[in-house]
Design an enzyme around this catalytic site. Structure first.
Site, PDB file in Angstrom:
ATOM      1  N   ARG A  24       0.822  -1.303   0.152  1.00  4.57           N
ATOM      2  CA  ARG A  24      -0.054  -0.139  -0.176  1.00  4.57           C
ATOM      3  C   ARG A  24       0.716   1.370  -0.214  1.00  4.57           C
ATOM      4  O   ARG A  24       0.213   2.417  -0.106  1.00  4.57           O
ATOM      5  CB  ARG A  24      -0.896  -0.058   1.256  1.00  4.57           C
ATOM      6  CG  ARG A  24      -2.243  -0.447   1.098  1.00  4.57           C
ATOM      7  CD  ARG A  24      -2.795  -0.478   2.493  1.00  4.57           C
ATOM      8  NE  ARG A  24      -4.424  -0.172   2.511  1.00  4.57           N
ATOM      9  CZ  ARG A  24      -5.141  -0.807   2.402  1.00  4.57           C
ATOM     10  NH1 ARG A  24      -4.927  -2.291   2.492  1.00  4.57           N
ATOM     11  NH2 ARG A  24      -6.675  -0.804   2.741  1.00  4.57           N
ATOM     12  N   ARG A  55     -21.856  -2.720   3.501  1.00  3.00           N
ATOM     13  CA  ARG A  55     -21.338  -4.263   3.654  1.00  3.00           C
ATOM     14  C   ARG A  55     -21.323  -4.809   5.198  1.00  3.00           C
ATOM     15  O   ARG A  55     -21.405  -3.969   5.981  1.00  3.00           O
ATOM     16  CB  ARG A  55     -19.630  -4.081   3.446  1.00  3.00           C
ATOM     17  CG  ARG A  55     -18.950  -5.236   3.463  1.00  3.00           C
ATOM     18  CD  ARG A  55     -17.357  -5.119   3.204  1.00  3.00           C
ATOM     19  NE  ARG A  55     -16.863  -3.745   3.711  1.00  3.00           N
ATOM     20  CZ  ARG A  55     -15.441  -3.584   3.276  1.00  3.00           C
ATOM     21  NH1 ARG A  55     -14.967  -4.170   2.388  1.00  3.00           N
ATOM     22  NH2 ARG A  55     -15.007  -2.616   3.986  1.00  3.00           N
TER      23      ARG A  55
HETATM   24  P1  AP5 Z   1      -8.257  -3.479   4.401  1.00  2.00           P
HETATM   25  O1  AP5 Z   1      -9.019  -4.555   5.257  1.00  2.00           O
HETATM   26  O2  AP5 Z   1      -7.688  -3.928   3.250  1.00  2.00           O
HETATM   27  O3  AP5 Z   1      -9.523  -2.643   3.676  1.00  2.00           O
HETATM   28  P2  AP5 Z   1      -9.620  -1.771   2.196  1.00  2.00           P
HETATM   29  O4  AP5 Z   1      -8.491  -1.684   1.397  1.00  2.00           O
HETATM   30  O5  AP5 Z   1     -10.116  -0.506   2.647  1.00  2.00           O
HETATM   31  O6  AP5 Z   1     -10.388  -2.718   1.427  1.00  2.00           O
HETATM   32  P3  AP5 Z   1     -12.013  -3.253   1.682  1.00  2.00           P
HETATM   33  O7  AP5 Z   1     -11.766  -4.557   2.535  1.00  2.00           O
HETATM   34  O8  AP5 Z   1     -12.446  -2.193   2.420  1.00  2.00           O
HETATM   35  O9  AP5 Z   1     -12.420  -3.273   0.192  1.00  2.00           O
HETATM   36  P4  AP5 Z   1     -12.307  -4.312  -0.631  1.00  2.00           P
HETATM   37  O10 AP5 Z   1     -11.759  -3.895  -2.007  1.00  2.00           O
HETATM   38  O11 AP5 Z   1     -11.759  -5.701  -0.164  1.00  2.00           O
HETATM   39  O12 AP5 Z   1     -14.008  -4.604  -1.096  1.00  2.00           O
HETATM   40  P5  AP5 Z   1     -14.743  -5.849  -0.786  1.00  2.00           P
HETATM   41  O13 AP5 Z   1     -14.576  -6.972  -1.877  1.00  2.00           O
HETATM   42  O14 AP5 Z   1     -14.982  -6.132   0.682  1.00  2.00           O
HETATM   43  O15 AP5 Z   1      -7.591  -2.356   5.359  1.00  2.00           O
HETATM   44  C1  AP5 Z   1      -8.332  -2.009   6.420  1.00  2.00           C
HETATM   45  C2  AP5 Z   1      -7.397  -1.183   7.259  1.00  2.00           C
HETATM   46  O16 AP5 Z   1      -6.234  -2.050   7.612  1.00  2.00           O
HETATM   47  C3  AP5 Z   1      -6.672   0.065   6.435  1.00  2.00           C
HETATM   48  O17 AP5 Z   1      -7.572   1.182   6.453  1.00  2.00           O
HETATM   49  C4  AP5 Z   1      -5.346   0.146   7.432  1.00  2.00           C
HETATM   50  O18 AP5 Z   1      -5.755   1.045   8.527  1.00  2.00           O
HETATM   51  C5  AP5 Z   1      -5.050  -1.226   7.563  1.00  2.00           C
HETATM   52  N1  AP5 Z   1      -4.301  -1.783   6.601  1.00  2.00           N
HETATM   53  C6  AP5 Z   1      -4.590  -3.066   5.896  1.00  2.00           C
HETATM   54  N2  AP5 Z   1      -3.555  -3.414   5.003  1.00  2.00           N
HETATM   55  C7  AP5 Z   1      -2.423  -2.507   5.374  1.00  2.00           C
HETATM   56  C8  AP5 Z   1      -1.110  -2.200   4.789  1.00  2.00           C
HETATM   57  N3  AP5 Z   1      -0.911  -3.178   3.725  1.00  2.00           N
HETATM   58  N4  AP5 Z   1      -0.574  -1.180   5.207  1.00  2.00           N
HETATM   59  C9  AP5 Z   1      -0.891  -0.386   6.137  1.00  2.00           C
HETATM   60  N5  AP5 Z   1      -2.194  -0.391   6.681  1.00  2.00           N
HETATM   61  C10 AP5 Z   1      -2.873  -1.338   6.304  1.00  2.00           C
HETATM   62  O19 AP5 Z   1     -16.189  -5.029  -1.612  1.00  2.00           O
HETATM   63  C11 AP5 Z   1     -16.971  -4.092  -0.650  1.00  2.00           C
HETATM   64  C12 AP5 Z   1     -18.493  -4.326  -0.887  1.00  2.00           C
HETATM   65  O20 AP5 Z   1     -18.795  -4.057  -2.307  1.00  2.00           O
HETATM   66  C13 AP5 Z   1     -18.768  -5.750  -0.414  1.00  2.00           C
HETATM   67  O21 AP5 Z   1     -19.964  -5.696   0.250  1.00  2.00           O
HETATM   68  C14 AP5 Z   1     -18.934  -6.698  -1.799  1.00  2.00           C
HETATM   69  O22 AP5 Z   1     -20.083  -7.612  -1.689  1.00  2.00           O
HETATM   70  C15 AP5 Z   1     -19.156  -5.343  -2.752  1.00  2.00           C
HETATM   71  N6  AP5 Z   1     -18.826  -5.677  -4.083  1.00  2.00           N
HETATM   72  C16 AP5 Z   1     -17.661  -6.022  -4.396  1.00  2.00           C
HETATM   73  N7  AP5 Z   1     -17.359  -5.871  -5.605  1.00  2.00           N
HETATM   74  C17 AP5 Z   1     -18.565  -5.745  -6.390  1.00  2.00           C
HETATM   75  C18 AP5 Z   1     -19.080  -5.335  -7.512  1.00  2.00           C
HETATM   76  N8  AP5 Z   1     -18.341  -5.461  -8.654  1.00  2.00           N
HETATM   77  N9  AP5 Z   1     -20.246  -4.931  -7.623  1.00  2.00           N
HETATM   78  C19 AP5 Z   1     -21.063  -4.471  -6.692  1.00  2.00           C
HETATM   79  N10 AP5 Z   1     -20.833  -4.765  -5.415  1.00  2.00           N
HETATM   80  C20 AP5 Z   1     -19.629  -5.337  -5.122  1.00  2.00           C
END
Ligand code: AP5
Length: 219
Positions: free
Chosen positions: A90, A129
């Site tokens: 990231r 979500r």
């Molecule tokens: P993390 O858990 O990695 O969260 P994020 O990157 O914010 O990603 P999300 O899990 O929110 O989203 P996603 O892309 O996985 O989407 P999802 O598939 O769930 O990180 C959380 C925290 O941890 C960070 O803020 C930081 O503090 C820390 N952290 C983590 N990694 C780090 C690192 N490397 N360095 C530093 N800090 C770190 O989908 C979202 C929703 O949309 C779901 O409900 C799904 O069903 C829906 N959905 C998905 N695709 C579609 C589609 N095509 N159409 C319609 N709906 C859809």
């Protein structure tokens, strides 16, 4: 052949959703630093205690901590398992650390798949979500409800939860962190010719098909 893939995209882009599909369909293993950190918070480990406030604020946990977690997990898996990096790297420092971690284990990156999305739509995706508190299966208030109301499709549990950082204000901070620190690492991989772009606004199955088509070109 062992594959090493990065799924890159802002919060809510669908990284976790697609990584989980690849696990089911190809036996690959999802390495999600977000999941690892949430497990550490839940277990109350020293890393979890350090990370909790940072995550709740939507900011990034230190590069050393997350790269350390990834290194440990790669060692646990051994050399023959294909992996999907979800939410890592990231920052530029994490991208550099990943090169070292992979090189030391004779792995190399095959694809960096960017999920291209409309950020305005992501707040809606994230705030809607929720997941099963027992098995972790993911759902959404509008796009993916359980087939039977209030019952997990996978394990039958009636207990669901939402992430504490999935509120509109924290999501905006997470987006800003993505734009400032994560999006700038794409050119590093672009220069190596391993970046592919996928329309992350398409329905989940179509996004999956597009990723499958990219993986089919491996090797
Ligand atoms: P993390 O858990 O990695 O969260 P994020 O990157 O914010 O990603 P999300 O899990 O929110 O989203 P996603 O892309 O996985 O989407 P999802 O598939 O769930 O990180 C959380 C925290 O941890 C960070 O803020 C930081 O503090 C820390 N952290 C983590 N990694 C780090 C690192 N490397 N360095 C530093 N800090 C770190 O989908 C979202 C929703 O949309 C779901 O409900 C799904 O069903 C829906 N959905 C998905 N695709 C579609 C589609 N095509 N159409 C319609 N709906 C859809």
């Amino acid at each position: 052949m062992t594959l090493n893939i990065i799924l890159l995209g802002p919060p809510g882009a669908g990284k976790g959703t697609q990584a989980s599909r690849l696990e089911d369909e190809h036996g690959m293993v999802q390495l999600s630093t977000g999941d690892m950190l949430r497990a550490a918070v839940k277990a109350g480990t020293p890393i979890g205690l350090q990370a909790k406030a940072v995550m709740d604020a939507g900011e990034l946990v230190s590069d050393e901590i997350v790269s350390g977690l990834i290194g440990e997990r790669l060692d646990e898996l051994g050399p023959d398992v294909s992996v999907i990096f979800d939410g890592y790297p990231r920052t530029a420092a994490q991208a550099e650390a990943l090169d070292g971690l992979l090189g030391a284990r004779r792995r190399q990156l095959d694809h960096v798949i960017e999920l291209v999305v409309d950020e305005d739509a992501l707040v809606d995706r994230i705030t809607g979500r929720f997941s099963c508190a027992k098995c972790g299966a993911g759902y959404h208030d509008r796009y993916k409800l359980p087939k039977v109301a209030d019952t997990c499709d996978v394990c039958g549990s009636h207990d669901f939860k939402r992430r504490p950082d999935d509120n509109a204000e924290t999501v905006r901070t997470r987006m800003a962190e993505y734009r400032a620190k994560t999006a700038p690492i794409l050119p590093i991989y672009d220069a190596r010719g391993i970046v592919a772009h996928v329309d992350g606004m398409a329905p989940i199955d179509q996004v999956n098909d597009a990723i499958e088509a990219i993986l089919a070109t491996a090797g």
